[in-house]
Design a protein around this motif. Structure first.
Motif, PDB file in Angstrom:
ATOM      1  N   GLU A 185       1.545  19.246   7.138  1.00  0.00           N
ATOM      2  CA  GLU A 185       0.520  19.679   6.492  1.00  0.00           C
ATOM      3  C   GLU A 185       0.154  19.738   4.849  1.00  0.00           C
ATOM      4  O   GLU A 185      -0.771  19.527   4.007  1.00  0.00           O
ATOM      5  CB  GLU A 185      -0.137  20.144   7.264  1.00  0.00           C
ATOM      6  CG  GLU A 185      -0.325  19.808   8.820  1.00  0.00           C
ATOM      7  CD  GLU A 185      -0.452  20.834   9.710  1.00  0.00           C
ATOM      8  OE1 GLU A 185      -2.013  21.522   9.560  1.00  0.00           O
ATOM      9  OE2 GLU A 185      -0.214  20.376  10.956  1.00  0.00           O
ATOM     10  N   GLY A 186       1.359  20.742   4.292  1.00  0.00           N
ATOM     11  CA  GLY A 186       0.917  21.575   3.176  1.00  0.00           C
ATOM     12  C   GLY A 186       1.432  19.860   1.732  1.00  0.00           C
ATOM     13  O   GLY A 186      -0.186  19.750   1.001  1.00  0.00           O
ATOM     14  N   MET A 187       2.468  18.494   2.318  1.00  0.00           N
ATOM     15  CA  MET A 187       1.984  17.833   1.768  1.00  0.00           C
ATOM     16  C   MET A 187       0.535  17.120   1.466  1.00  0.00           C
ATOM     17  O   MET A 187       0.357  16.408   0.503  1.00  0.00           O
ATOM     18  CB  MET A 187       3.611  16.823   2.479  1.00  0.00           C
ATOM     19  CG  MET A 187       3.596  15.546   1.703  1.00  0.00           C
ATOM     20  SD  MET A 187       3.996  14.403   2.257  1.00  0.00           S
ATOM     21  CE  MET A 187       4.582  13.086   1.398  1.00  0.00           C
ATOM     22  N   ALA A 188       0.571  16.993   2.545  1.00  0.00           N
ATOM     23  CA  ALA A 188      -0.970  16.478   2.889  1.00  0.00           C
ATOM     24  C   ALA A 188      -2.692  17.251   2.171  1.00  0.00           C
ATOM     25  O   ALA A 188      -3.128  16.447   1.520  1.00  0.00           O
ATOM     26  CB  ALA A 188      -1.470  16.414   4.467  1.00  0.00           C
ATOM     27  N   ALA A 189      -1.944  17.708   2.232  1.00  0.00           N
ATOM     28  CA  ALA A 189      -2.634  18.684   1.581  1.00  0.00           C
ATOM     29  C   ALA A 189      -3.143  18.783   0.342  1.00  0.00           C
ATOM     30  O   ALA A 189      -3.934  18.500  -0.111  1.00  0.00           O
ATOM     31  CB  ALA A 189      -2.968  20.199   2.357  1.00  0.00           C
ATOM     32  N   GLU A 190      -1.307  19.554  -0.213  1.00  0.00           N
ATOM     33  CA  GLU A 190      -1.455  18.302  -1.685  1.00  0.00           C
ATOM     34  C   GLU A 190      -1.765  17.488  -2.503  1.00  0.00           C
ATOM     35  O   GLU A 190      -2.785  16.639  -3.216  1.00  0.00           O
ATOM     36  CB  GLU A 190      -0.193  19.337  -2.218  1.00  0.00           C
ATOM     37  CG  GLU A 190       0.021  18.446  -3.430  1.00  0.00           C
ATOM     38  CD  GLU A 190       1.133  19.058  -4.073  1.00  0.00           C
ATOM     39  OE1 GLU A 190       2.951  18.657  -3.032  1.00  0.00           O
ATOM     40  OE2 GLU A 190       2.191  19.396  -4.727  1.00  0.00           O
ATOM     41  N   MET A 191      -1.526  15.691  -1.492  1.00  0.00           N
ATOM     42  CA  MET A 191      -2.576  14.877  -1.941  1.00  0.00           C
ATOM     43  C   MET A 191      -3.422  14.691  -1.668  1.00  0.00           C
ATOM     44  O   MET A 191      -4.012  14.123  -3.191  1.00  0.00           O
ATOM     45  CB  MET A 191      -1.472  14.078  -0.390  1.00  0.00           C
ATOM     46  CG  MET A 191       0.501  13.975  -0.595  1.00  0.00           C
ATOM     47  SD  MET A 191       0.428  12.274   0.347  1.00  0.00           S
ATOM     48  CE  MET A 191      -0.302  10.904   0.167  1.00  0.00           C
ATOM     49  N   ALA A 192      -4.275  15.745  -1.173  1.00  0.00           N
ATOM     50  CA  ALA A 192      -5.578  15.175   0.198  1.00  0.00           C
ATOM     51  C   ALA A 192      -6.636  15.789  -2.199  1.00  0.00           C
ATOM     52  O   ALA A 192      -7.379  15.534  -2.281  1.00  0.00           O
ATOM     53  CB  ALA A 192      -6.629  16.005   0.681  1.00  0.00           C
ATOM     54  N   ALA A 193      -5.440  17.075  -2.216  1.00  0.00           N
ATOM     55  CA  ALA A 193      -6.403  17.553  -3.461  1.00  0.00           C
ATOM     56  C   ALA A 193      -5.867  16.731  -4.885  1.00  0.00           C
ATOM     57  O   ALA A 193      -7.369  16.517  -6.037  1.00  0.00           O
ATOM     58  CB  ALA A 193      -5.924  19.151  -3.003  1.00  0.00           C
ATOM     59  N   LYS A 194      -4.970  15.913  -4.620  1.00  0.00           N
ATOM     60  CA  LYS A 194      -5.448  15.000  -5.827  1.00  0.00           C
ATOM     61  C   LYS A 194      -5.999  13.755  -6.005  1.00  0.00           C
ATOM     62  O   LYS A 194      -6.741  14.019  -7.502  1.00  0.00           O
ATOM     63  CB  LYS A 194      -3.717  15.332  -6.082  1.00  0.00           C
ATOM     64  CG  LYS A 194      -2.221  15.604  -6.729  1.00  0.00           C
ATOM     65  CD  LYS A 194      -0.763  15.054  -6.337  1.00  0.00           C
ATOM     66  CE  LYS A 194       0.227  16.232  -7.300  1.00  0.00           C
ATOM     67  NZ  LYS A 194       1.057  16.270  -6.794  1.00  0.00           N
ATOM     68  N   LYS A 195      -7.226  14.029  -4.913  1.00  0.00           N
ATOM     69  CA  LYS A 195      -7.663  12.966  -4.652  1.00  0.00           C
ATOM     70  C   LYS A 195      -8.939  13.684  -4.399  1.00  0.00           C
ATOM     71  O   LYS A 195      -9.718  12.925  -3.506  1.00  0.00           O
ATOM     72  CB  LYS A 195      -7.307  11.930  -4.453  1.00  0.00           C
ATOM     73  CG  LYS A 195      -6.416  12.015  -2.665  1.00  0.00           C
ATOM     74  CD  LYS A 195      -6.708   9.800  -2.178  1.00  0.00           C
ATOM     75  CE  LYS A 195      -5.032   9.956  -2.815  1.00  0.00           C
ATOM     76  NZ  LYS A 195      -4.370   8.078  -2.224  1.00  0.00           N
ATOM     77  N   SER A 196      -9.622  14.826  -4.740  1.00  0.00           N
ATOM     78  CA  SER A 196     -10.361  15.500  -4.130  1.00  0.00           C
ATOM     79  C   SER A 196     -11.782  14.930  -4.488  1.00  0.00           C
ATOM     80  O   SER A 196     -11.759  14.507  -5.889  1.00  0.00           O
ATOM     81  CB  SER A 196     -10.482  16.677  -3.813  1.00  0.00           C
ATOM     82  OG  SER A 196     -11.814  17.223  -3.895  1.00  0.00           O
ATOM     83  N   THR A 197     -13.106  14.943  -3.769  1.00  0.00           N
ATOM     84  CA  THR A 197     -14.388  14.473  -4.520  1.00  0.00           C
ATOM     85  C   THR A 197     -15.215  15.415  -4.496  1.00  0.00           C
ATOM     86  O   THR A 197     -15.085  16.318  -3.174  1.00  0.00           O
ATOM     87  CB  THR A 197     -14.745  13.276  -4.151  1.00  0.00           C
ATOM     88  OG1 THR A 197     -14.882  13.257  -2.588  1.00  0.00           O
ATOM     89  CG2 THR A 197     -13.360  11.977  -3.988  1.00  0.00           C
ATOM     90  N   PRO A 198     -16.212  15.225  -4.528  1.00  0.00           N
ATOM     91  CA  PRO A 198     -17.351  16.450  -4.587  1.00  0.00           C
ATOM     92  C   PRO A 198     -17.434  15.998  -3.075  1.00  0.00           C
ATOM     93  O   PRO A 198     -18.267  17.137  -2.391  1.00  0.00           O
ATOM     94  CB  PRO A 198     -17.949  16.001  -5.414  1.00  0.00           C
ATOM     95  CG  PRO A 198     -17.679  15.701  -7.018  1.00  0.00           C
ATOM     96  CD  PRO A 198     -17.010  14.530  -6.193  1.00  0.00           C
TER      97      PRO A 198
END
Lengths: 249, 249
Positions: free
Chosen positions: B105-118
């Motif tokens: 989940e740390g990996m998923a969170a990091e990946m998500a953060a890198k393509k985060s949108t408003p």
DNA sequence: TGGTTGCAAATGTGATCTCATATTGTGATC
DNA sequence: GATCACAATATGAGATCACATTTGCAACCA
């Protein structure tokens, strides 16, 4: 490993002998897993419930249960019609898959290194020796099988009952694509990373073990990507392939 | 979310209407997953094929397929007799499970953060606002449900089709134990980690998102371990519990 | 010749049935 | 009163059946 023709028929009790509960299912599951891992089923191929059952000499019932499990493990995907087929992996998903592999298997390798024993090192060294022999003989099927045994033996040593099923799920996913793609070019097999892993284990250097395990995975990923088309692996002669494999694991 | 009594009966087509293929199975699967996630099934409880089928108003057949999938996902385990039951998690396995959670989940969170949108930040903020309300009202069931929605919404944003099923498998494994254990003490719910995650997303700080996501998981693990006995969660009044839940997801 | 429609075979789903086994409850025995 | 044996019940596995849908193929029309 003998690549003799598989007797897909479910072993029946000889004569009035006891037959273990869930024997048929277990056999079918092993058959399918082995088939996926050894390239007997091609990416994109649809699996017919009845044909598989007929091939195994059973009713469709046990096969249904097995296919359900494999779908749940993401080793197979279901079509709109309810059939299941071997997934075709595009480059993007292949990248995803191997990124998770690096994370998960790196973790397992590190854990295993921290509780490494001389017995483990000896076993891994023995497997790797066989692997080197297989490489020398250009015995691709044995290369793949022994490579898998090397990695899984290492990961098993982590002692994590949680990690192993996840890793197995990943291997089942890229298994068919990998085993097919490696038949196209003469893959430059290289077990040098394994040697580094063994060295790391001997020196109780968990970080080193993890590092080279990840490196090994990354190398494999690059090799796969170099032969994978945008729509996944395509083999003109794919239909002609009919692998014969045995089920002893 | 309304905690009204579930109508476990499979929705039948009104009058000669079309009924989608695999409708029954899908309903059964949702029912089971929901039940596991919401504590309707207790750790150690054996699931009877026929009773479940009767409860759902169907034949045992669809239930068998669903149970197979859940066993494959390690959400259920099979007994020697072929029955399946909800696994009882001991402290060591709980540790294993949450160590993998941190990694995955740390990996998923990091990946998500890198393509985060408003839009993502807004959605997560909205969910977290609801969560805070639920905490204020001591609405444990909603706390759990909204906490799950927060995490899964974040992970979904990673865009990884490989990561999500693995994470779902993990949640299904610790779900029953967690949802039961949180009924014992008045759990000090705390969404401060979520706030940090939101801040990290707004600042495009992937490392920060990962860090607090892992911290959140670790906190949950400690809380669970503090109430988990050596043989898994034990509830004297466990048998008396009979949760009512709805199936809309 | 290319696209469409219609029919037939194949397929998955769900139900029902049988059987061997596991589980449980009851009664006899120590 | 506890334990063990046995019978009754419950359960899962596997096979078979029925049906609706999908798929594949071929004939047909534009």
């Amino acid at each position: 490993m003998r690549n003799e023709k598989i007797d897909s028929t479910v072993p029946r009790p000889k004569n009035g002998e006891k037959l273990p509960r869930g024997h048929v299912q277990e056999h079918a599951l092993r058959y399918m897993r082995r088939g996926l891992m050894v390239g007997a089923f091609l990416p994109g191929q649809v699996m017919s419930l009845r044909k598989l059952a007929a091939g195994l000499g059973t009713s469709p019932m046990p096969v249904r249960e097995v296919l359900s499990r494999l779908v749940a493990a993401n080793a197979l995907e279901e079509t709109k019609g309810g059939s299941v087929r071997v997934p075709r992996l595009g480059p993007e998903k292949l990248n995803d898959l191997f990124a998770v592999r690096e994370t998960l298997e790196g973790m397992a390798a590190e854990m295993a290194a921290k509780k490494s024993t001389p017995a483990l090192v000896a076993e891994l060294a023995a497997v790797n020796k066989q692997l080197l022999t297989a490489i020398g003989k250009r015995d691709i099927l044995n290369c793949l099988s022994l490579n898998q045994r090397f990695h899984f033996t290492l990961y098993e040593a982590s002692g994590s009952e949680v990690l192993m099923p996840l890793i197995e799920s990943l291997w089942l996913q890229f298994g068919p694509t990998m085993y097919i793609s490696l038949l196209i070019p003469s893959m430059p097999w290289n077990a040098s990373d394994h040697e580094e892993i063994l060295t790391g284990l001997k020196e109780n250097n968990a970080a080193m073990v993890k590092k080279w395990c990840v490196h090994d995975i990354r190398t494999t990923c690059k090799a796969l990507l170099s032969v994978a088309g945008s729509q996944g692996i395509e083999l003109p002669f794919a239909r002609a392939l009919e692998w014969q494999f045995d089920t002893d694991n």
